[in-house]
Motif scaffolding. Structure first.
Motif, PDB file in Angstrom:
ATOM      1  N   ILE A  58      17.505  17.634  -9.036  1.00 41.45           N
ATOM      2  CA  ILE A  58      16.786  16.360  -9.063  1.00 41.45           C
ATOM      3  C   ILE A  58      16.491  16.076 -10.534  1.00 41.45           C
ATOM      4  N   MET A  59      17.110  15.038 -11.060  1.00 43.37           N
ATOM      5  CA  MET A  59      17.019  14.749 -12.491  1.00 43.37           C
ATOM      6  C   MET A  59      16.370  13.401 -12.704  1.00 43.37           C
ATOM      7  N   THR A  60      15.625  13.301 -13.808  1.00 39.44           N
ATOM      8  CA  THR A  60      15.014  12.035 -14.207  1.00 39.44           C
ATOM      9  C   THR A  60      15.473  11.711 -15.618  1.00 39.44           C
ATOM     10  N   ALA A  61      15.603  10.429 -15.903  1.00 42.19           N
ATOM     11  CA  ALA A  61      15.937   9.943 -17.246  1.00 42.19           C
ATOM     12  C   ALA A  61      14.961   8.847 -17.584  1.00 42.19           C
ATOM     13  N   THR A  62      14.090   9.116 -18.567  1.00 42.04           N
ATOM     14  CA  THR A  62      13.053   8.151 -18.963  1.00 42.04           C
ATOM     15  C   THR A  62      13.497   7.475 -20.252  1.00 42.04           C
ATOM     16  N   TYR A  63      13.586   6.146 -20.208  1.00 43.82           N
ATOM     17  CA  TYR A  63      14.083   5.394 -21.364  1.00 43.82           C
ATOM     18  C   TYR A  63      12.965   4.557 -21.956  1.00 43.82           C
ATOM     19  N   ASP A  64      13.219   4.069 -23.143  1.00 42.60           N
ATOM     20  CA  ASP A  64      12.275   3.211 -23.859  1.00 42.60           C
ATOM     21  C   ASP A  64      12.522   1.769 -23.426  1.00 42.60           C
ATOM     22  N   PHE A  65      11.510   1.124 -22.871  1.00 48.46           N
ATOM     23  CA  PHE A  65      11.679  -0.225 -22.350  1.00 48.46           C
ATOM     24  C   PHE A  65      11.963  -1.233 -23.465  1.00 48.46           C
ATOM     25  N   SER A  66      11.296  -1.067 -24.604  1.00 45.32           N
ATOM     26  CA  SER A  66      11.453  -2.040 -25.690  1.00 45.32           C
ATOM     27  C   SER A  66      12.824  -1.927 -26.349  1.00 45.32           C
ATOM     28  N   GLN A  67      13.328  -0.709 -26.519  1.00 51.07           N
ATOM     29  CA  GLN A  67      14.618  -0.500 -27.168  1.00 51.07           C
ATOM     30  C   GLN A  67      15.390   0.585 -26.415  1.00 51.07           C
ATOM     31  N   PRO A  68      16.035   0.212 -25.294  1.00 48.28           N
ATOM     32  CA  PRO A  68      16.778   1.230 -24.541  1.00 48.28           C
ATOM     33  C   PRO A  68      17.929   1.792 -25.380  1.00 48.28           C
ATOM     34  N   ASP A  69      17.981   3.115 -25.412  1.00 46.82           N
ATOM     35  CA  ASP A  69      19.031   3.784 -26.180  1.00 46.82           C
ATOM     36  C   ASP A  69      19.303   5.121 -25.507  1.00 46.82           C
ATOM     37  N   PRO A  70      20.567   5.400 -25.155  1.00 40.95           N
ATOM     38  CA  PRO A  70      20.845   6.679 -24.479  1.00 40.95           C
ATOM     39  C   PRO A  70      20.490   7.892 -25.336  1.00 40.95           C
ATOM     40  N   ASP A  71      20.444   7.716 -26.649  1.00 41.25           N
ATOM     41  CA  ASP A  71      20.096   8.843 -27.511  1.00 41.25           C
ATOM     42  C   ASP A  71      18.616   9.176 -27.422  1.00 41.25           C
ATOM     43  N   THR A  72      17.787   8.186 -27.182  1.00 42.44           N
ATOM     44  CA  THR A  72      16.344   8.410 -27.097  1.00 42.44           C
ATOM     45  C   THR A  72      15.869   8.612 -25.659  1.00 42.44           C
ATOM     46  N   THR A  73      16.744   8.428 -24.706  1.00 39.25           N
ATOM     47  CA  THR A  73      16.369   8.619 -23.298  1.00 39.25           C
ATOM     48  C   THR A  73      16.152  10.108 -23.026  1.00 39.25           C
ATOM     49  N   ILE A  74      15.012  10.402 -22.413  1.00 42.46           N
ATOM     50  CA  ILE A  74      14.645  11.791 -22.123  1.00 42.46           C
ATOM     51  C   ILE A  74      15.172  12.160 -20.748  1.00 42.46           C
ATOM     52  N   VAL A  75      16.090  13.098 -20.686  1.00 45.70           N
ATOM     53  CA  VAL A  75      16.686  13.551 -19.431  1.00 45.70           C
ATOM     54  C   VAL A  75      16.167  14.949 -19.127  1.00 45.70           C
ATOM     55  N   GLU A  76      15.697  15.134 -17.904  1.00 49.40           N
ATOM     56  CA  GLU A  76      15.184  16.453 -17.528  1.00 49.40           C
ATOM     57  C   GLU A  76      15.436  16.700 -16.055  1.00 49.40           C
ATOM     58  N   ILE A  77      15.564  17.977 -15.726  1.00 51.14           N
ATOM     59  CA  ILE A  77      15.690  18.396 -14.325  1.00 51.14           C
ATOM     60  C   ILE A  77      14.298  18.765 -13.833  1.00 51.14           C
ATOM     61  N   VAL A  78      13.798  17.984 -12.883  1.00 48.87           N
ATOM     62  CA  VAL A  78      12.432  18.203 -12.401  1.00 48.87           C
ATOM     63  C   VAL A  78      12.399  19.209 -11.259  1.00 48.87           C
ATOM     64  N   GLY A  79      13.550  19.517 -10.710  1.00 53.09           N
ATOM     65  CA  GLY A  79      13.565  20.493  -9.623  1.00 53.09           C
ATOM     66  C   GLY A  79      14.986  20.755  -9.157  1.00 53.09           C
ATOM     67  N   THR A  80      15.177  21.928  -8.559  1.00 51.82           N
ATOM     68  CA  THR A  80      16.498  22.301  -8.053  1.00 51.82           C
ATOM     69  C   THR A  80      16.331  23.024  -6.731  1.00 51.82           C
ATOM     70  N   ILE A  81      17.191  22.671  -5.795  1.00 53.64           N
ATOM     71  CA  ILE A  81      17.236  23.359  -4.504  1.00 53.64           C
ATOM     72  C   ILE A  81      18.574  24.091  -4.479  1.00 53.64           C
ATOM     73  N   ASP A  82      18.505  25.396  -4.552  1.00 51.65           N
ATOM     74  CA  ASP A  82      19.698  26.204  -4.804  1.00 51.65           C
ATOM     75  C   ASP A  82      20.740  26.077  -3.705  1.00 51.65           C
ATOM     76  N   CYS A  83      20.290  25.923  -2.489  1.00 50.53           N
ATOM     77  CA  CYS A  83      21.249  25.891  -1.384  1.00 50.53           C
ATOM     78  C   CYS A  83      22.047  24.598  -1.327  1.00 50.53           C
ATOM     79  N   GLY A  84      21.611  23.583  -2.068  1.00 51.37           N
ATOM     80  CA  GLY A  84      22.293  22.295  -2.035  1.00 51.37           C
ATOM     81  C   GLY A  84      21.657  21.344  -1.034  1.00 51.37           C
ATOM     82  N   LEU A  85      22.087  20.084  -1.102  1.00 53.99           N
ATOM     83  CA  LEU A  85      21.492  19.032  -0.276  1.00 53.99           C
ATOM     84  C   LEU A  85      22.553  18.341   0.555  1.00 53.99           C
TER      85      LEU A  85
END
Length: 1344
Positions: free
Chosen positions: A94-121
């Motif tokens: 489960i991944m989230t990507a938080t971007y800057d509303f005023s100046q969206p830029d993929p380089d400044t977008t914060i990507v993180e994995i907030v959780g993982t379920i090992d068995c799969g979904l």
């Protein structure tokens, strides 16, 4: 009855930027920013890229990041309020990507994995409010996470849950007493038949099927099932459903739908259904869960695919066949946000289905460009008619609108023709010919393939039906469509490539006149309109193709008269296209795009025939009605145009009409918005209430019909008053009185309109009216239903004249105002010169009189005798005597009895009996009495007695019985003495018994003086007994009865006349007694001066006379009397003490008045200050409970007798307010009157009571002022200067206080003048006028 029309089908060709050749894997409508968020990826790249496309064409790159190889997105969400992108992957991340509303830029977008379920979904889905995330893991666990990914619940998909029954057993009753139904009885009969058939069959154990119960399914899986799991949420987010395959027994599996609550609790499991597939979609409204089922249909011998529905409890609830070819697969299902539409995702197309009256209609099948396979489909979460179709190369956005395909609404072609699309069938119903309710139709047109659009010609005999591949033309003879039972036959078909390129999209079709078909289609760049000449239906020819530039066309339709073509572009512009010379011209522009429009030909007045104006009317998606660029109304739900009216329904469930002819309001240039949003009178013909949610389907002006459809699908055909009245007025103007009469009779319209609409025309052609109406019953109905009011000014006021009145328009300049004033004055002069309409009773009598003038002529009299009687009876007042005289002239007893029955039906039979009796016609009276409910014992003896009497005695008895005593006295006086022995005594006794003195004196005046005086004496006795002593005394005195006259004068306090009579020699002995009685009675009446005069003059009691003069504050007369009688010492002994007593009375009065004014003024100021500081505490009770403990409730209960803020001013409790009932019983009203009279402190009546109390004080002071002035003068004359000064000073002070504060005292707030009447309605009591305070007449000698 509604079809779906595609307004626009746009394509978003999206390309990846950070990695080449990525294709679209997910997309979402962003409601907050009104944009589309697209996710790109591919199996080879292992890269996720997210772009945001706005309406302006701007593209923002929000994120780009790597992912695990061979991973798949199960769920994507764009939470734009927190600028966060959320991805749920099949491998468990489960991944989230938080971007800057005023100046969206993929380089400044914060990507993180907030959780993982090992068995799969296996599946994942966000709730509609994006607060909960439901996940199904590969270990068959259902997980619920919050918006911040905090765990809420985790449940295992236990196969044992499926076998647990949720049915409830009540646990009582015997098997023999249970209801079994027809099916069980049929089984018993079949078992008995098998038992006695002689066959070797165990009939008791044979397996027989109950025809009333569906067969039990084992849940056999479909071979087309993808073996996947899905999750779907209910629209309110309180429940979600999970579909999965469960192994019930070894090697036995079935598909199960589980329903969980928002908290993760299992609610139900679905019943087993053979052939159920993986599709799952919960209707947002919440009533049904949709899935698909593949089954074998024995009737047709092949496999069919059904859409099936479940309830939340897991039980089946209906289904319908999808009509797809065997082997077809529905990839996915999706509901629109308003739950009206369900979309099927097929391989390369999307089917749009709607339902009405429990029937499912296939409205559209939308194919993708280049027939690419569809990845997924989604409806807009807020716009139910906007659909997203995603392919691997792009996204198609389809905007749709509801439309009703109907024929002409202008006479004579208005047959109410309506076309309804259902898959490849076009259902045809002309409502003026056959009102067939949906889902049925009168006739059908079948074509090859799903229908895109359909249209009908001006003559309603030619139909054009368009599919994705061709245009089919069908025809039918309208005269044989019902009787002949013929369906419209397709006579020719035009292939798509003859109209446009194969890659173009056919969208809409229309028929102009009867020989031109217009086809609107989209190319890759712009829209085009192809015109096809079908003069020869078998050989259609494309005569012209028009490019619609620069904007695309969204709607196209025939004009109101079907003579030209109109179309609207995406910017709201409306164009008119002539099909003869192929020229297009702009006729108007809406401020925003309208989803339904029509063009009317309007003139400013009836004389402008040469230059008509083409005026477009349109309704937007949010319900705003426009005329060109001018807003007319908001909250409009549907619209329809006829040649004379604009019809529209509103969100307030009203059907409204707007006159298109001679309506100056439509051309108002004052800049006012929402010109049509006015509060109409309840009798306004332009407004009618309709069933909640009803929409316009068709209008048939020639038959005064309007067809509406209710939300559930049923049709309602109504006859609006404005249409019916227009028909009636036209018939009256053309002197078609019978047609107007029958229309009024059918539609229950007051028949007065036949006269009131044009009285001069009515009276001028009254004979023609009678001849046309003809029937006696019809004329009787007309006369007996007449009303006193002018119905053309009340119930049926003609609004077309009202809307066209130029004098009602607001003036913008002084010159216009002056011209308008002149116009109004001219109109007033014109109205004044015209004859005034007869009103009320005069109107009815005048109509009946006009009818009688015709019917009493010999050629009509015999046939219309009953109508003549009706005309006499219906006048106000009824001419009953004339009717009875006419009946008495009949020689035929049967005719007499029949006519009397009719007259008794029209009038009160008891009144008829009395009136007939007053005509002294005994036989006719007997006939009438027999028609009444009277007991024969009541009237037979009386009528039999009359037969043996003389004429005068008969009249006397009848008039006495009818209480016509004066007429009876006339007959009695005319009798001869031979008819009665003591006739004079009988006459006098009759006069006294019935108080006929005046009438008797009139009869005997100047005729018989002796009898006249006898009547006068009896009259005087009557006046004496009635305590009218003054008139009795004069009469006694005139007759010479002096003692009786003296007694009456004394009783009447006429002391001058009484003492004059008592002074006569024969009554001198009664003089002293009379004087003493008069003194007592005059003193009781406070006429002390007259009593003093009698004491002094006739009783020689000077001291009592002085006391009486002083009581009346006439101290000057008392002192003068002392000096006249040479008894000056009485001034000091009698007059001076009386002056002191008067001083004490007046001084005390002034002190009381001053104290009362000060205290009441203070209280008034306190009340008004409290009211200003805290109105609720003043009017209610809240301010009295400020110190109540927190644990004690002070809320008023339903049974509480304590007056609340609500009941104090409405007179109702919370319960009675809901029912409209009033608490104002007679007992309560008396209680309220007592409270009002007391002015109890703290009630709403206190302020009014205080003001009225001050008013009474002012009146008392004004009345006392002359006495105070005489007292002051007497005090000065007797050297009591200090007392005189005090009286004048105090009086002046009191009057000054009143003068300074009287305006403040009498200024009463409007809220305090509110009262409640007996019906619980609020009204205002009249304002209390402010009295004028006059200055006290001060003496200058004391003014210091």
């Amino acid at each position: 009855m509604r079809n779906l029309t595609i307004l626009n089908q746009g394509v978003v060709k999206a390309q990846s930027r950070t990695y080449p050749d990525l294709h679209i894997v997910a997309s979402q409508f962003d409601v907050i920013t009104d944009s589309i968020t697209i996710v790109f990826s591919s199996e080879e790249s292992q890269v996720i890229e997210v772009q945001q496309f706005s309406k302006t064409g701007e593209v923002l790159l929000l994120a780009s990041f790597p992912t695990q190889p061979q991973d798949k997105i199960l769920s994507f969400a764009h939470q734009s309020d927190v600028c966060k992108l959320i991805f749920v992957f099949e491998k468990g991340d489960i991944m989230t990507a938080t971007y800057d509303f005023s100046q969206p830029d993929p380089d400044t977008t914060i990507v993180e994995i907030v959780g993982t379920i090992d068995c799969g979904l296996l599946a994942a889905s966000w709730s509609p409010d994006e607060e909960n995330l439901a996940i199904l893991s590969a270990e068959r666990n259902v997980l619920l996470l919050s918006r911040l990914f905090e765990p809420i619940a985790e449940k295992f998909l236990n196969p044992n849950e499926i076998t647990q029954s949720s049915q409830v057993s009540v646990g009582w009753g015997k098997k023999e007493t249970q209801f079994k139904g027809k099916g069980a009885k049929q089984l018993e009969r079949e078992r008995l038949a098998l038992k006695h058939a002689g066959l070797n069959i165990d009939s008791d154990n044979a397996i027989l099927h109950d025809p009333t119960v569906s067969e039990l399914h084992s849940g056999t899986l479909s071979q087309f099932d993808y073996q996947t799991c899905k999750i779907s949420w209910r629209g309110d987010g309180q429940y979600f459903a999970v579909t999965s395959i469960e192994e019930i027994e070894p090697d036995v599996s079935r598909r199960v739908i589980r329903v969980y609550s928002r908290d993760g609790e299992l609610d139900s499991c679905s019943e087993a259904v053979d052939g159920q597939e993986e599709n799952l979609s919960w209707k947002p409204q919440g009533s049904l869960i949709a899935s698909t089922q593949r089954r074998f249909e024995e009737e047709i011998g092949e496999e069919v695919l059904d859409l099936i529905f479940f309830e939340r409890n897991g039980l089946r609830h209906g289904e319908f066949t999808t009509r797809l070819e065997p082997g077809s697969k529905i990839v996915d299902l999706d509901w629109s946000s308003n739950s009206e539409i369900i979309a099927f995702q097929l391989f390369n197309s999307v089917q749009i289905w709607t339902t009405k009256n429990y029937h499912w209609y296939l409205k559209k099948e939308i194919f993708t460009s280049d027939e690419e396979p569809i990845e997924f489909i989604k409806f807009h979460p807020e716009k139910p008619l906007k659909l997203m179709i995603c392919t691997s190369s792009g996204i198609e956005i389809v905007d749709m609108t509801y439309s009703i395909t109907s024929g002409p609404t202008a006479s004579p072609d208005d047959v109410g023709m309506t076309l309804v699309v259902d898959g490849s069938t076009c259902m045809v119903t002309p409502f003026a010919i056959a009102n067939v309710p949906p889902p049925m139709s009168l006739r059908e047109i079948d074509v090859d393939g799903p229908i895109v659009d359909a249209a009908v010609s001006k003559s309603n005999s030619l139909f054009a039906v368009m599919t994705n591949d061709s245009v089919s033309i069908a025809s039918v003879d309208l005269s044989t469509i019902v009787k002949g039972g013929k369906h419209p036959e397709v006579v020719t078909s035009i292939p798509k490539d003859h109209v446009c390129e194969l890659g173009d999209h056919l969208r809409q079709i229309a028929v102009v006149k009867d020989n031109v078909i217009a086809v609107l289609f989209d190319t890759k760049v712009f829209s085009r309109i192809a015109l096809i000449d079908v003069t020869d239906v078998l050989v259609p020819v494309v005569v012209h193709t028009l490019d619609v530039e620069p904007c695309k066309a969204v709607l196209m339709q025939s004009s109101l008269d079907w003579n030209y073509l109109t179309y609207e572009t995406v910017d709201g512009s409306v164009f008119k296209l002539e099909v003869t010379n192929f020229t297009s011209s702009l006729i108007g522009k809406f401020p925003q795009l309208c989803n339904r429009f029509g063009v009317a030909v309007i003139s400013r007045d009836e004389n402008e025939v040469d230059e008509p104006q083409y005026i477009p009317f349109g309704v937007t998606a949010n319900g705003r009605l426009f005329m060109k660029g001018k807003p007319l109304c908001a909250g409009v739900t549907s619209m329809l145009l006829t040649d004379s009216h604009l019809l529209y329904t509103t969100a307030q469930h009203q059907l409204k009409f707007v006159h298109l002819v001679n309506n100056a309001e439509l051309f108002d240039e004052s800049g006012r918005e929402n010109l049509l949003e006015s509060v109409a009178d309840e009798n306004d013909e332009r407004t009618r209430m309709v069933e909640r949610g009803s929409l316009l389907v068709s209008a048939i002006p020639s038959k005064s019909l309007v067809v509406l459809q209710a939300p559930r699908g049923n049709l309602e055909t109504i006859c609006p008053r404005i249409m019916v009245l227009t028909e009636v007025r036209t018939a009256i103007s053309e002197r078609r009185y019978k047609d107007a009469f029958l229309t009024c009779r059918t539609h229950r319209i007051a028949l007065d309109i036949l006269h009131d609409y044009n009285p001069d025309l009515f009276y001028g052609h009254i004979k023609e009216f009678i001849n046309q109406v003809g029937k006696v019953e019809y004329l009787d109905l007309f006369l007996s239903c007449l009303l006193e009011e002018d119905v053309c000014e009340t119930k049926y006021k003609e609004t077309s004249k009202e809307s066209g009145d130029a004098s009602d328009k607001p003036a913008k300049t002084e010159q216009e105002a002056y011209q308008q004033k002149l116009l109004q004055s001219f109109q007033e002069m014109t109205v004044a010169d015209q004859p005034v309409k007869a009103q009320g009773k005069e109107k009815i009598s005048k109509i009946c009189g006009a009818v009688l003038n015709v019917l009493l002529t010999p050629q009509y009299k015999q046939k219309y005798m009953q109508t003549i009687i009706t005309a006499y009876a219906c006048q106000n007042p009824p001419k009953t005597k004339e009717a009875l005289e006419l009946i008495s002239s009949f020689t035929n007893e049967i005719e007499t009895e029949k006519t009397v029955q009719h007259l008794c039906f029209l009038l009160d039979v008891l009144k008829l009996y009395k009136i007939s009796l007053s005509t002294y016609n005994i036989p006719l009276t007997l006939v009438i009495a027999q028609q009444s409910q009277m007991d024969p014992k009541e009237y037979l003896p009386f009528l039999q007695n009359l037969h043996v009497q003389t004429d005068l005695r008969k009249k006397f008895l009848i008039d006495t019985h009818l209480k016509n005593f004066e007429k009876a006295l006339d007959s009695l006086i005319q009798m001869s003495p031979e008819e009665s022995e003591n006739l004079d005594d009988e006459i006098l006794s009759y006069i006294v018994d019935h108080a006929l003195y005046k009438h008797a004196m009139k009869l005997y005046h100047n005729k018989d003086k002796g009898k006249f005086k006898s009547v006068q004496k009896a009259h005087a006795d009557y006046l004496h007994s009635s305590q009218i002593y003054s008139e009795a005394a004069v009469t006694y005195e005139q007759l010479g009865h002096i003692e009786d006259a003296l007694e009456c004068y004394t009783m009447a306090n006429k002391w001058n006349e009484a003492l004059m009579l008592a002074s006569r020699p024969e009554l001198m002995s009664q003089l002293e007694d009379t004087a003493e009685r008069l003194v007592i009675s005059l003193s009781d009446l406070h006429d002390y001066s007259s009593a003093a005069y009698i004491q002094y003059k006739y009783l020689n009691n000077i001291e009592e006379a002085l006391k009486l003069y002083c009581k009346d504050y006439h101290y000057g007369k008392a002192i003068l009397l002392c000096y006249e009688e040479k008894k000056v010492e009485l001034v000091e002994t009698v007059v001076d003490p009386a002056i002191g007593e008067g001083f004490g009375i007046v001084a005390e009065l002034l002190a009381d008045c001053k104290g009362q004014i000060n205290s009441q003024l203070k209280r008034l100021r306190e009340l008004r200050a409290k009211k200003q500081e805290d109105p609720f505490a003043f009017y209610g009770e809240a301010g009295e409970n400020v110190d109540t403990p927190d644990n004690v409730s002070i809320a008023a209960s339903e049974t509480s007798t304590k007056e609340s803020f609500f009941t104090r001013y409405t007179g109702k409790t919370a319960g009675t307010a809901k029912t409209g009932a009033s608490r104002r019983t007679a007992k309560n009203r008396r209680r309220e009157e007592r409270k009002k009279a007391r002015g109890k402190k703290g009630t709403i009546y206190e302020e009014e009571y205080l003001i009225k109390s001050v008013g009474r004080l002012i009146e008392r002071l004004e009345k006392t002022e002359p006495e105070a002035i005489r007292l002051i003068e007497a005090l000065l004359r007797r050297n009591m200067n200090e007392q005189a000064y005090q009286i004048q000073k105090n009086y002046v002070e009191v009057m000054d206080i009143l003068k300074e504060n009287v305006v403040e005292i009498y200024t009463m707030n409007e809220r305090d003048r509110e009262r409640i009447d007996e019906r619980g309605m609020v009204y205002l009591i009249p304002e209390i006028p402010v009295p004028t305070i006059k200055d006290f007449a001060k003496l200058n000698v004391l003014d210091y």
